[in-house]
Design a protein around this motif. Structure first.
Motif, PDB file in Angstrom:
ATOM      1  N   SER A 167     -10.282  -3.631  -1.753  1.00  0.00           N
ATOM      2  CA  SER A 167     -11.216  -2.308  -1.791  1.00  0.00           C
ATOM      3  C   SER A 167     -10.171  -1.251  -2.314  1.00  0.00           C
ATOM      4  O   SER A 167     -10.943  -0.267  -2.706  1.00  0.00           O
ATOM      5  CB  SER A 167     -11.555  -2.069  -0.274  1.00  0.00           C
ATOM      6  OG  SER A 167     -12.186  -3.112   0.221  1.00  0.00           O
ATOM      7  N   ILE A 168      -9.030  -1.308  -2.115  1.00  0.00           N
ATOM      8  CA  ILE A 168      -7.989  -0.246  -2.788  1.00  0.00           C
ATOM      9  C   ILE A 168      -8.201   0.089  -4.159  1.00  0.00           C
ATOM     10  O   ILE A 168      -8.633  -0.839  -4.833  1.00  0.00           O
ATOM     11  CB  ILE A 168      -6.920  -0.113  -2.120  1.00  0.00           C
ATOM     12  CG1 ILE A 168      -5.830  -1.165  -2.653  1.00  0.00           C
ATOM     13  CG2 ILE A 168      -6.987  -0.116  -0.578  1.00  0.00           C
ATOM     14  CD1 ILE A 168      -4.563  -1.212  -2.324  1.00  0.00           C
ATOM     15  N   SER A 169      -7.554   0.899  -4.647  1.00  0.00           N
ATOM     16  CA  SER A 169      -7.621   1.035  -6.056  1.00  0.00           C
ATOM     17  C   SER A 169      -6.476   1.362  -6.618  1.00  0.00           C
ATOM     18  O   SER A 169      -5.366   2.438  -6.072  1.00  0.00           O
ATOM     19  CB  SER A 169      -8.615   2.325  -6.555  1.00  0.00           C
ATOM     20  OG  SER A 169      -8.353   2.577  -7.903  1.00  0.00           O
TER      21      SER A 169
ATOM     22  N   SER B 117       1.078   4.050  -3.058  1.00  0.00           N
ATOM     23  CA  SER B 117       0.908   5.408  -2.586  1.00  0.00           C
ATOM     24  C   SER B 117       1.880   6.473  -3.398  1.00  0.00           C
ATOM     25  O   SER B 117       1.939   7.279  -3.814  1.00  0.00           O
ATOM     26  CB  SER B 117       0.692   5.578  -1.164  1.00  0.00           C
ATOM     27  OG  SER B 117      -0.662   5.297  -0.918  1.00  0.00           O
TER      28      SER B 117
ATOM     29  N   LEU C 235      -2.916  -2.090 -20.289  1.00  0.00           N
ATOM     30  CA  LEU C 235      -3.913  -2.400 -19.369  1.00  0.00           C
ATOM     31  C   LEU C 235      -4.280  -4.098 -19.273  1.00  0.00           C
ATOM     32  O   LEU C 235      -4.658  -4.612 -18.379  1.00  0.00           O
ATOM     33  CB  LEU C 235      -5.331  -1.786 -19.637  1.00  0.00           C
ATOM     34  CG  LEU C 235      -5.035  -0.163 -19.582  1.00  0.00           C
ATOM     35  CD1 LEU C 235      -6.321   0.596 -19.802  1.00  0.00           C
ATOM     36  CD2 LEU C 235      -4.467   0.336 -18.090  1.00  0.00           C
TER      37      LEU C 235
ATOM     38  N   ASN D 249     -14.787  -6.307  -9.693  1.00  0.00           N
ATOM     39  CA  ASN D 249     -16.006  -5.751  -9.906  1.00  0.00           C
ATOM     40  C   ASN D 249     -15.815  -4.431 -10.639  1.00  0.00           C
ATOM     41  O   ASN D 249     -15.467  -3.400  -9.817  1.00  0.00           O
ATOM     42  CB  ASN D 249     -16.630  -5.400  -8.568  1.00  0.00           C
ATOM     43  CG  ASN D 249     -15.363  -4.965  -7.448  1.00  0.00           C
ATOM     44  OD1 ASN D 249     -14.438  -5.323  -7.643  1.00  0.00           O
ATOM     45  ND2 ASN D 249     -16.174  -4.337  -6.616  1.00  0.00           N
ATOM     46  N   ASN D 250     -16.002  -4.510 -11.963  1.00  0.00           N
ATOM     47  CA  ASN D 250     -15.678  -3.291 -12.906  1.00  0.00           C
ATOM     48  C   ASN D 250     -17.158  -2.612 -12.934  1.00  0.00           C
ATOM     49  O   ASN D 250     -18.086  -3.122 -12.888  1.00  0.00           O
ATOM     50  CB  ASN D 250     -15.132  -3.872 -13.803  1.00  0.00           C
ATOM     51  CG  ASN D 250     -15.344  -4.995 -14.347  1.00  0.00           C
ATOM     52  OD1 ASN D 250     -16.423  -5.655 -13.797  1.00  0.00           O
ATOM     53  ND2 ASN D 250     -14.641  -5.563 -15.453  1.00  0.00           N
ATOM     54  N   ALA D 251     -16.791  -1.382 -13.593  1.00  0.00           N
ATOM     55  CA  ALA D 251     -18.118  -0.657 -13.882  1.00  0.00           C
ATOM     56  C   ALA D 251     -18.990  -1.258 -14.585  1.00  0.00           C
ATOM     57  O   ALA D 251     -18.806  -1.868 -15.612  1.00  0.00           O
ATOM     58  CB  ALA D 251     -17.823   0.559 -14.392  1.00  0.00           C
TER      59      ALA D 251
ATOM     60  N   SER E 119       1.285   5.062 -12.803  1.00  0.00           N
ATOM     61  CA  SER E 119       0.105   4.571 -12.595  1.00  0.00           C
ATOM     62  C   SER E 119       0.318   3.151 -12.246  1.00  0.00           C
ATOM     63  O   SER E 119       1.261   2.579 -12.981  1.00  0.00           O
ATOM     64  CB  SER E 119      -0.570   4.707 -13.797  1.00  0.00           C
ATOM     65  OG  SER E 119      -1.801   3.772 -13.904  1.00  0.00           O
ATOM     66  N   VAL E 120      -0.332   2.409 -11.567  1.00  0.00           N
ATOM     67  CA  VAL E 120      -0.473   1.090 -10.979  1.00  0.00           C
ATOM     68  C   VAL E 120      -1.653   0.669 -11.595  1.00  0.00           C
ATOM     69  O   VAL E 120      -2.695   1.222 -11.353  1.00  0.00           O
ATOM     70  CB  VAL E 120      -0.340   0.880  -9.583  1.00  0.00           C
ATOM     71  CG1 VAL E 120      -0.352  -0.648  -9.382  1.00  0.00           C
ATOM     72  CG2 VAL E 120       1.027   1.528  -9.219  1.00  0.00           C
ATOM     73  N   PRO E 121      -1.848  -0.467 -12.559  1.00  0.00           N
ATOM     74  CA  PRO E 121      -0.607  -1.015 -12.780  1.00  0.00           C
ATOM     75  C   PRO E 121      -0.050  -0.797 -14.230  1.00  0.00           C
ATOM     76  O   PRO E 121       0.865  -1.278 -14.703  1.00  0.00           O
ATOM     77  CB  PRO E 121      -1.192  -2.558 -13.022  1.00  0.00           C
ATOM     78  CG  PRO E 121      -2.554  -2.339 -13.539  1.00  0.00           C
ATOM     79  CD  PRO E 121      -3.120  -1.022 -13.058  1.00  0.00           C
TER      80      PRO E 121
ATOM     81  N   LEU F 180       0.645  -1.238  -0.172  1.00  0.00           N
ATOM     82  CA  LEU F 180       0.045  -0.082  -0.101  1.00  0.00           C
ATOM     83  C   LEU F 180       0.902   1.085   0.021  1.00  0.00           C
ATOM     84  O   LEU F 180       0.632   2.466  -0.909  1.00  0.00           O
ATOM     85  CB  LEU F 180      -1.038   0.032   1.367  1.00  0.00           C
ATOM     86  CG  LEU F 180      -1.999   1.088   1.251  1.00  0.00           C
ATOM     87  CD1 LEU F 180      -2.821   1.003   0.444  1.00  0.00           C
ATOM     88  CD2 LEU F 180      -2.803   0.848   2.592  1.00  0.00           C
TER      89      LEU F 180
ATOM     90  N   HIS G 152      -7.896  -7.286   4.781  1.00  0.00           N
ATOM     91  CA  HIS G 152      -9.029  -6.850   4.833  1.00  0.00           C
ATOM     92  C   HIS G 152      -9.487  -5.979   3.602  1.00  0.00           C
ATOM     93  O   HIS G 152     -10.288  -6.166   2.823  1.00  0.00           O
ATOM     94  CB  HIS G 152      -9.716  -6.195   6.048  1.00  0.00           C
ATOM     95  CG  HIS G 152     -11.302  -6.206   6.283  1.00  0.00           C
ATOM     96  ND1 HIS G 152     -11.604  -5.077   5.857  1.00  0.00           N
ATOM     97  CD2 HIS G 152     -12.064  -7.214   6.573  1.00  0.00           C
ATOM     98  CE1 HIS G 152     -13.027  -5.163   6.166  1.00  0.00           C
ATOM     99  NE2 HIS G 152     -13.188  -6.514   6.423  1.00  0.00           N
ATOM    100  N   TRP G 153      -8.690  -4.908   3.399  1.00  0.00           N
ATOM    101  CA  TRP G 153      -8.974  -3.925   2.572  1.00  0.00           C
ATOM    102  C   TRP G 153      -8.258  -4.017   1.260  1.00  0.00           C
ATOM    103  O   TRP G 153      -8.576  -3.207   0.469  1.00  0.00           O
ATOM    104  CB  TRP G 153      -8.478  -2.507   3.145  1.00  0.00           C
ATOM    105  CG  TRP G 153      -7.086  -2.729   3.882  1.00  0.00           C
ATOM    106  CD1 TRP G 153      -6.908  -2.912   5.006  1.00  0.00           C
ATOM    107  CD2 TRP G 153      -5.803  -2.586   3.352  1.00  0.00           C
ATOM    108  NE1 TRP G 153      -5.602  -3.043   5.479  1.00  0.00           N
ATOM    109  CE2 TRP G 153      -4.882  -2.747   4.196  1.00  0.00           C
ATOM    110  CE3 TRP G 153      -5.420  -2.472   1.867  1.00  0.00           C
ATOM    111  CZ2 TRP G 153      -3.389  -2.957   3.972  1.00  0.00           C
ATOM    112  CZ3 TRP G 153      -4.131  -2.865   1.605  1.00  0.00           C
ATOM    113  CH2 TRP G 153      -3.178  -2.857   2.540  1.00  0.00           C
TER     114      TRP G 153
END
Lengths: 360, 360
Positions: B274-276, B248, B336, B358-360, B256-258, B244, B270-271
């Motif tokens: 959830s992170i981006s 950051s 990508l 879970n993508n848009a 940009s990752v990745p 993380l 846990h998270w």
DNA sequence: TTAATCTGATTAAGCGCTTAACCAACCTTG
DNA sequence: CAAGGTTGGTTAAGCGCTTAATCAGATTAA
């Protein structure tokens, strides 16, 4: 694995009765200083460790506290566990954990289990509308001040006020609050506080993740970008977890936090400072809460306990939270991207083009 | 708070001896089926709950396990606690927690405390180089297979291989591994595994956060952007926490990752999802580890316990980890879409478990 | 018919500790 | 110097449970 020596071993070794040894070690009865020292010496020499089981049986106190949480898996658990363990240890108590795995029914079972195990008291951190039914045992409830039966907890409402005021002071006028579900007292208080702190000017609305997911499935988009288009510039989540989700979703949408939009959380979870942007959030004073909870329990368990030095005649039921401003919150008129045209234009084209990492 | 009924209360109510009641309820001695049922009935009616203290004193077993971690505050703790609690409960044991707050000395004290409290066994999750000295009590150590005295643990080396192979398969040739400090067996194994899985082609180097911070202060930049300029395209951290931090820092540097650079973690905190971008990481099978640890302990405690149904003659000491591919890892050239080259590499480890992003 | 066996229970001891009650000796005090 | 305190211990009971040893009566075997 040699059988551990007991009181009578010491007694026999010295030539006194075991009662005397007990008295000497506990400093209760009348034992000459001389003998007392001799006994202590011998005890150390033999490596004597009192059997808590024996003591428990005899005194009816196990010197163990039960800690029951709705979900041990929750990332807030470490904070609780550590603080409680520390406070309990300091008071000479052990901590037995119980887990209800999110299930309310299991919670009762978990509590019963701890009682059977002989816990002298229970520290209960319930979640949404648990009935703290007739528990035949001292209980300290850590929930939120507005919950009847609450013993001590963070002042979630006040924490909300901090966030609300912070956002207002930054100049935001359109605020969306992100909650999980409506039947949580903690969330209700936090949200109430946020609204209060934010004031009545401008527009405030609340999103319920549960409701959204009921429609679109778990992990679905919350539609935050749409709200941004409608003019919302700040998102206040009632948990860092939701804040993280919000940040991710916004970033995927090509929005920058905090340049385009501000996001705040709640609880200051372990990673909140490490993510990018570091999360502005609000933190409970877990040490104080734990200390008070344990103190309250001890008062129920052993009423004649000498009150600790810090004799607060009126122990606060609501422990203030602390605002932690980090970089996820900023003024809506963007310091980083000044040309942000925030004329409540609903044209999606005004949003930066998607440049995210979201496509497969 | 009515005094809870005990065996003799039941006995008196029915008119038998308390020994008979004990036998009936435990199904041990010889009691007629008829009486047995009657006793059970009465017990339920009176709300009888056996006193564990009494039983403990009499049998010498408290049916409590101690769980000692180096640092309860660690975000991995919930996973441990939950899994262990579950396994212990299933076996009829309670879990007492101990915390050494990161301090090695305190750890010994914490263990002693649990033993005094009568724990029948200890589950120890040590951290870097704790001497598991002579503990006068059954112990199960959860560390890493290469640690002498380790009882059961995740196969950190194999987990590292998964990561290494994954990165190699994506086409990376320049890999920087991010570790905290050198004196951790777990980290050493993970790093060894990563190097092995990555193979000998290309360039691999390791960064030690502790060393960097010793110079530049805690929370300092790790200089990752500089490494990217030198051609490194992948960063494999030995913990999601460090991953993380890496993400950051890279993002702050405008990378940009990745798309520009890949980052992977460890532990699936846990998270992590959830992170981006959602973190590619590797997860231990905590349920299995906990089950085996508890089983081992039980075997030491009560050797004549009926072996559980799943009678594995050779209980694995190293529980395989699972690769979880999310969106923080990609091919270095491809922007990508990682051209997942699943060439017939005979290494089964290279088969990632796909996780629906879970993508848009 | 008498001895051996089995059944279904009881008795009693003990786990290690605490604590009220008791006691012997020694010290006050009027 | 006898009545009353004090001091420094001992005795014994009991916390609630388990379990080996025992036992009375019914059943079976010889």
């Amino acid at each position: 694995m040699a059988p551990r020596p007991n009181l009578s071993d010491i007694a026999r070794a010295i030539g006194v009765s075991s009662a005397t040894v007990s008295n000497a070690l506990s400093g209760k009865g009348r034992v000459s200083a001389q003998l007392s020292r001799q006994i202590a010496e011998k005890a150390r020499e033999l490596g004597y460790v009192p059997s808590l089981a024996g003591r428990a049986l005899s005194t009816g106190r196990s010197h163990v506290l039960g800690l029951v949480l709705a979900d041990i898996g929750h990332p807030l658990f470490p904070q609780f566990a550590q603080a409680i363990e520390q406070a309990a240890t300091k008071a000479g108590y052990g901590v037995l954990i119980g887990d209800s795995r999110g299930d309310v029914k299991t919670q009762t079972a978990a509590i019963d289990q701890l009682i059977e195990r002989g816990a002298d008291g229970i520290i209960l951190v319930p979640r949404h509308g648990t009935r703290i039914a007739e528990i035949n045992c001292p209980v300290a409830v850590i929930d939120t001040p507005s919950t009847p039966g609450n013993t001590v907890s963070a002042d979630h409402w006040q924490g909300g006020r901090l966030i609300g005021a912070h956002l207002r002071n930054l100049g935001h006028t359109h605020l969306a609050i992100i909650g999980l579900h409506q039947d949580s007292n903690v969330q209700a208080d936090r949200i109430g506080g946020i609204r209060t702190g934010f004031g009545r000017e401008g527009s405030v609305r609340t999103l319920w993740i549960d409701a959204l997911e009921a429609d679109a499935g778990p992990g679905c988009e919350l539609g935050l970008a749409e709200l941004v288009r409608e003019g919302y510039t700040a998102f206040a989540a009632v948990s860092d977890i939701h804040a993280l989700r919000a940040v991710s979703e916004l970033q995927r949408s090509g929005l920058s936090v905090p340049a385009h939009v501000t996001v705040t959380g709640f609880d200051d979870l372990h990673w909140a400072r490490s993510i990018s942007p570091a999360l502005t959030t609000v933190r409970m004073n877990m040490e104080t809460i734990a200390r008070l909870a344990v103190a309250d329990l001890l008062l129920q368990i052993e009423p004649d306990r000498t009150t600790p030095p810090e004799d607060e005649t009126a122990p606060p039921q609501a422990v203030p939270m602390e605002l932690i401003v980090r970089s996820s919150s900023a003024s809506p008129h963007g310091n980083l991207i000044p040309s942000q045209d925030n004329n409540n234009n609903s044209d999606p084209d005004t949003l930066p083009s998607r440049e995210g990492t979201n496509n497969a």
